[in-house]
Design an enzyme around this catalytic site. Structure first.
Site, mmCIF file in Angstrom:
data_model
loop_
_atom_site.group_PDB
_atom_site.id
_atom_site.type_symbol
_atom_site.label_atom_id
_atom_site.label_comp_id
_atom_site.label_asym_id
_atom_site.label_seq_id
_atom_site.Cartn_x
_atom_site.Cartn_y
_atom_site.Cartn_z
ATOM 1 N N ASN A 78 -31.988 -144.329 4.415
ATOM 2 C CA ASN A 78 -32.878 -142.891 5.067
ATOM 3 C C ASN A 78 -34.167 -143.498 5.055
ATOM 4 O O ASN A 78 -34.774 -145.103 5.230
ATOM 5 C CB ASN A 78 -33.821 -143.033 3.456
ATOM 6 C CG ASN A 78 -32.124 -141.312 3.018
ATOM 7 O OD1 ASN A 78 -31.479 -140.691 3.671
ATOM 8 N ND2 ASN A 78 -31.814 -141.518 1.990
ATOM 9 N N CYS A 87 -24.177 -138.915 6.905
ATOM 10 C CA CYS A 87 -25.423 -138.403 7.886
ATOM 11 C C CYS A 87 -24.184 -137.896 8.639
ATOM 12 O O CYS A 87 -24.594 -138.531 9.629
ATOM 13 C CB CYS A 87 -26.850 -138.939 8.314
ATOM 14 S SG CYS A 87 -27.275 -138.721 8.816
ATOM 15 N N GLU A 217 -34.471 -133.188 1.920
ATOM 16 C CA GLU A 217 -33.139 -134.547 1.871
ATOM 17 C C GLU A 217 -34.050 -135.171 0.827
ATOM 18 O O GLU A 217 -35.166 -136.170 1.254
ATOM 19 C CB GLU A 217 -33.254 -134.818 3.018
ATOM 20 C CG GLU A 217 -32.436 -134.092 4.472
ATOM 21 C CD GLU A 217 -32.030 -135.014 5.437
ATOM 22 O OE1 GLU A 217 -31.311 -135.645 5.289
ATOM 23 O OE2 GLU A 217 -32.479 -135.004 6.525
ATOM 24 N N CYS A 226 -29.850 -131.287 9.368
ATOM 25 C CA CYS A 226 -29.230 -132.183 8.392
ATOM 26 C C CYS A 226 -27.966 -132.011 8.191
ATOM 27 O O CYS A 226 -27.492 -130.768 8.304
ATOM 28 C CB CYS A 226 -29.649 -131.717 6.771
ATOM 29 S SG CYS A 226 -28.250 -133.140 5.729
#
Length: 289
Positions: A78, A87, A217, A226
């Site tokens: 991230n 992801c 997120e 996302c």
């Protein structure tokens, strides 16, 4: 240090090829690289290496289910430097990059992730544009919970897509009222229900086969898209209408993807764009240590 920059429906990533697993992806370095003023700017980093090499270097304690040593593995971080399990948009960009860079010649192969191996189908891939379907695997219902935004409660469903989501369908929302919500701050949620944090999706109900969605997120903030969030949203929207399966077009600020849910599993199809490549200055990178 070579890099590429790409996005899936404007959820953007820095791609770092690292076959020998020599790059130190410390949290401060990742955060600096993803910072849109200090670094290149991105929602996350995708390290490209074989699963066996990552395990040998100690990055992976063990190979996740459905992943072999010879599979390319998406080591995802991230923007705040934290490690993420999965992801969906990142897998599409990752698979596109493998094809564009000549690292993979097949149309169908497995991309490793901490949430397990993800089979992909590359429908098209050139140096800039791609279209990829990802088998997202099992979608697990965690039960009901709620998010809070500006004092308003949004009831939703906890959904595990390899990472935790809280997808909230509001029958009274329109595309216009959804866009007016303030997602600059993280929505409130029940930390007892989601002890490791949660990605929160707010969405309209299904209309003509489509929903509109926004997402906050964990570890990033609001993003333009996302991938796992769209899967959670489509699943929640179908269940809101009393269905366990179906195909839903999910519109997010960064574009549109198609999610198909059947038998408790889901696939995600959408675009990928590779926009640039270059070399990071070693002095800058090493100075972040």
């Amino acid at each position: 240090m070579d890099f590429s920059k790409g996005h899936g429906t404007e959820n953007d990533f820095v791609v770092l090829p690292d076959p020998d697993v020599r790059i130190d992806l410390s949290a401060p370095r990742v955060a600096a690289l993803c910072d849109r003023r200090r670094g290149l700017g991105a929602d996350g980093i995708l390290r490209v290496a074989k699963a066996g090499a990552l395990a040998g270097a100690g990055v992976l304690a063990e190979l996740p289910d459905g992943t072999s040593e010879d599979d390319w593995f998406m080591d995802y971080r991230n923007a705040d430097g934290s490690i993420a399990e999965m992801c969906g948009n990142g897998v599409r960009v990752f698979a596109h990059y493998l094809r564009a860079a000549g690292l993979e010649s097949r149309d169908e192969f497995v991309v490793g992730s901490r949430a397990g191996g993800k089979p992909v189908i590359v429908h098209s891939a050139d140096g800039a544009f791609g279209e990829v379907t990802v088998d997202m695997g099992v979608v697990r219902d965690l039960g009901t919970s709620a998010a809070t935004i500006d004092g308003k409660v949004f009831n939703g469903i906890g959904i595990d897509v390899g990472n935790p989501h809280l997808a909230c369908v509001d029958a009274h929302l329109t595309a216009a009222s959804l866009s007016a919500l303030d997602l600059t701050a993280a929505p409130g949620f029940d930390p007892g229900f989601f002890p490791h944090g949660v990605n929160v999706e707010i969405l309209t109900r299904i209309d003509s086969g489509a929903v509109d969605m926004r997402v906050h997120e964990r570890g990033v903030g609001e993003t333009r898209s996302c991938g796992t969030g769209t899967v959670a949203a489509a699943t929640a929207a179908l269940r809101f209408d009393g269905a366990d399966s179906g195909e839903v077009n999910v519109r997010i600020p960064g574009g549109q993807v198609t999610v198909a849910v059947s038998g408790g599993r889901a696939t995600l199809r959408g675009p990928s764009v590779l926009v640039a490549s270059g070399t990071l200055d070693d002095g800058w990178w090493n100075g972040l240590a």
